[in-house]
Design a protein around this motif. Structure first.
Motif, PDB file in Angstrom:
ATOM      1  N   LEU A  30       0.828  -1.196   0.000  1.00  0.00           N
ATOM      2  CA  LEU A  30       0.000   0.000   0.000  1.00  0.00           C
ATOM      3  C   LEU A  30       0.864   1.248   0.000  1.00  0.00           C
ATOM      4  O   LEU A  30       0.587   2.218  -0.721  1.00  0.00           O
ATOM      5  N   GLU A  82       4.933   4.422   4.829  1.00  0.00           N
ATOM      6  CA  GLU A  82       4.398   3.274   5.557  1.00  0.00           C
ATOM      7  C   GLU A  82       4.214   3.623   7.035  1.00  0.00           C
ATOM      8  O   GLU A  82       3.198   3.272   7.649  1.00  0.00           O
ATOM      9  N   SER A  84       2.299   1.660  -3.440  1.00  0.00           N
ATOM     10  CA  SER A  84       1.296   2.177  -4.380  1.00  0.00           C
ATOM     11  C   SER A  84       1.082   3.666  -4.175  1.00  0.00           C
ATOM     12  O   SER A  84       0.987   4.438  -5.131  1.00  0.00           O
TER      13      SER A  84
END
Length: 648
Positions: free
Chosen positions: A180, A605, A183
């Motif tokens: 994630l 992150e 991305s």
């Protein structure tokens, strides 16, 4: 340091009990009373009382912080609202729920964690002396100024650290897939090549031909735009400690008297510069180890006495003080308060060049050499005269204000038809201003004529109709103001004939914008149907943009550019522009942008995990609240809201 703040263990147990005894210790006598008398309560959380006094203190604290942040722009009415007060109470309820969970889960914090937390506070960390010792006396004074003792502060910090474990454990358990973050990083760094065509409303004004009916309809629909706001011409007087201070002049005798009475604050304490050799003795050392350290210290002292000129070299060789050994034991200049008492007493008893015998302190055995001295210095009156004058003026102004405030309030009420009697009696200047019902955005916020409370009083029905003086209004900072309306002009709608041209221009602007949007939408539709027929005329040169580097594109335009489906290029988007026009942007190329930076991906992150942790923590707190028994009381003491009838 914890040894110091543990010195009164019974007090520690009392403050600890204050956190763990539900319904009594947490809120003191007021909470005990609240078990039977709900009028003193703000809320009840699983049986624990949040008192009205605690709630009022939280409200005052928020208002004070807001006032400090906003200064002259602070408006109490913005913060003293039902929604704001309920938010403060909800926060207190949340804190109480977390405290109860901390207690129920038997959470605590280690001595080392408490020590580190306390020493991370700058004001406390600054109490560490150059030799590594801690100024316990100053620490106690610092806490006393806050109404705390050492043990109380220790246990408050321990409980706070324990409470934080709940949210920290939730935050650290939050998990976000690395994919994630990758991305999202790809989205952030994605690059799009665009060129734009702007259709400006100004270019369509000539085509706009509003009818008389259009103009009149706009005027009728926008009366507020053509209305002269109500205004009042006022006069006002201000009684303030600041003005009274400026008007007072202390006599030479008063200045001399103040100087003598406060002579200590103009004195600089004497200082010495010393070097030392420390033979350290741990606090838990055995008697044998202490005796061995003392024998070694005596041997070093003999060598120092035999070779006093070698003190620095011996300090580098023998001293066990890591802060000064490399500097030949030099501690620099210090006053008595900066050193532990045995060390200070010995150092200040020596003359320059003298060396002490062994001096024992909590750190071990010291050999001290005084290398320089600075005598106590008293600043002469001439140097501090101006500061004393200001202090005496401030005191005098405050005293006069206190003495005159009640009389000022009574006089403006009794002589309600004029401010002159008050101005004459107290030596005030009658000022004038033209004001509207709301503060002027470009006016001085500190001007009483721009104060919301003053304006509310001026535009009250009584003040407008009777033109009497307002009551004395407290502006804060020892200042009172009274005002009266001299002349009032109600809000007036300007006749259509006087503002027709202004209204017509507004309608022309609207129609020109509509024409630009209509033309732009038609062009956009044509381009989407036949992209190969796009002509370069009118379009700007191609520019590469990213979300972090918009190259001058506004945020709405950038958002539309990156929302566009780039599966098939070229792609086109249309967006309104601020001046009422319309813009078309062609996306000609999409690239991956910069190479993914592992550090940036890791940061993303971490940020996503933090957001996820906050979300999960909020959900946890909501669940606590849902299953808790919470009662919220209104001002009369009756229950105004009961979140849950029981804790299940």
């Amino acid at each position: 340091m914890l040894d110091f703040i543990r010195s009164h263990r019974r007090l520690m147990m009392i403050i600890l009990a204050a956190f763990v005894v539900p319904g009594l210790g947490l809120v003191g006598i007021q909470g005990f009373r609240g078990m039977w008398d709900d009028s003193a309560n703000a809320a009840k959380v699983n049986g624990d009382i949040i008192t009205r006094q605690q709630f009022d203190a939280a409200v005052r604290d928020q208002n004070q912080r807001a006032q400090q942040m906003l200064g002259a722009n602070y408006d109490a009415s913005m913060f003293d609202t039902p929604a704001s007060r309920r938010a403060i109470l909800d926060n207190l309820i949340q804190q109480r729920l977390v405290s109860q969970q901390t207690r129920d889960l038997n959470l605590t914090a280690s001595d080392n964690a408490v020590r580190q937390a306390i020493m991370s506070i700058p004001a406390i960390a600054s109490l560490k002396r150059p030799d590594g010792s801690f100024d316990s006396q100053a620490y106690g004074q610092l806490l006393a100024a806050q109404g705390l003792s050492g043990p109380q502060f220790d246990e408050i910090e321990r409980f706070q650290l324990a409470s934080q474990q709940i949210s920290q454990s939730i935050a650290t358990s939050a998990f976000v897939p690395a994919s994630l973050a990758q991305s999202l990083n790809g989205m952030i760094t994605q690059q799009r090549d665009v060129r734009g065509l702007v259709l400006r409303a100004a270019d369509y004004r000539a085509q706009a031909q509003p009818s008389e009916a259009d103009i009149k309809a706009y005027y009728d629909a926008h009366h507020a735009d053509f209305t002269t706001p109500e205004q009042a011409q006022i006069e006002y007087v201000v009684l303030s400690a600041q003005a009274l201070s400026a008007a007072s002049a202390p006599s030479d005798a008063d200045i001399q008297k103040y100087y003598q009475a406060n002579i200590k604050q103009y004195q600089t304490e004497g200082q010495v510069r010393a070097s030392h050799i420390l033979i350290a003795v741990p606090k838990d050392a055995s008697a044998a180890d202490r005796a061995k350290a003392k024998t070694h210290a005596e041997d070093v002292l003999k060598e120092v006495k035999a070779h006093p000129d070698q003190f620095a070299a011996l300090a580098k060789k023998e001293s066990q003080d890591p802060g000064s050994a490399d500097k030949g034991g030099d501690l620099g200049f210090f006053d008595r308060s900066m050193m532990v008492k045995p060390f200070a007493d010995a150092a200040f008893a020596l003359q320059k060049g003298q060396i002490s015998d062994l001096v024992q302190s909590d750190f071990g055995y010291h050999i001290i050499e005084v290398t320089d001295t600075k005598p106590a210095v008293t600043r002469p009156l001439a140097d501090v005269r101006d500061a004393i004058v200001r202090t005496l003026q401030t005191q005098s102004g405050t005293d006069k204000y206190t003495a005159d405030a009640d009389g000022f309030g009574s006089l403006v009420y009794e002589k309600a038809d004029s401010l002159k009697p008050a101005a004459d009696k107290y030596g005030l200047t009658v000022r004038t201003a033209t004001v509207t019902r709301h503060p002027a955005a470009n006016a001085n916020a500190a001007d009483p004529a721009n104060n919301p409370k003053v304006l509310a009083a001026v535009f009250s029905d009584d003040a407008l109709k009777s033109k009497h003086n307002t009551a004395a209004i407290d502006l804060g900072n020892n200042a009172l103001v009274s005002a009266r309306v001299v002349n009032y002009q109600a809000a007036t709608l300007q006749p259509f004939d006087q503002v027709r041209e202004t209204a017509r221009n507004k309608v022309v602007d609207q129609q020109a914008s509509a024409l630009a949007r209509k033309d732009g939408a038609a062009k956009l539709d044509a381009l989407r149907k036949a992209p190969d027929g796009v002509a370069a005329a009118g379009f700007s040169p191609v520019t590469s943009v990213t979300r972090s580097n918009p190259q001058g594109l506004s945020q709405p335009v950038l958002s539309e550019v990156f929302k566009a489906d780039a599966a098939k290029l070229p792609a086109f988007v249309g967006v309104d522009v601020p001046d009422g026009g319309y813009a078309i942007y062609e996306i000609t190329k999409v690239g991956s942008g910069a190479t993914a930076d592992p550090t940036q991906v890791t940061q993303i992150e971490a940020q996503l995990s933090q957001v996820e942790g906050q979300t999960e923590n909020a959900a946890y707190l909501a669940a606590l609240r849902k299953r808790a028994s919470v009662k919220v009381y209104d001002l009369s003491g009756d229950v105004s809201q009961q979140d849950n009838s029981d804790g299940n």
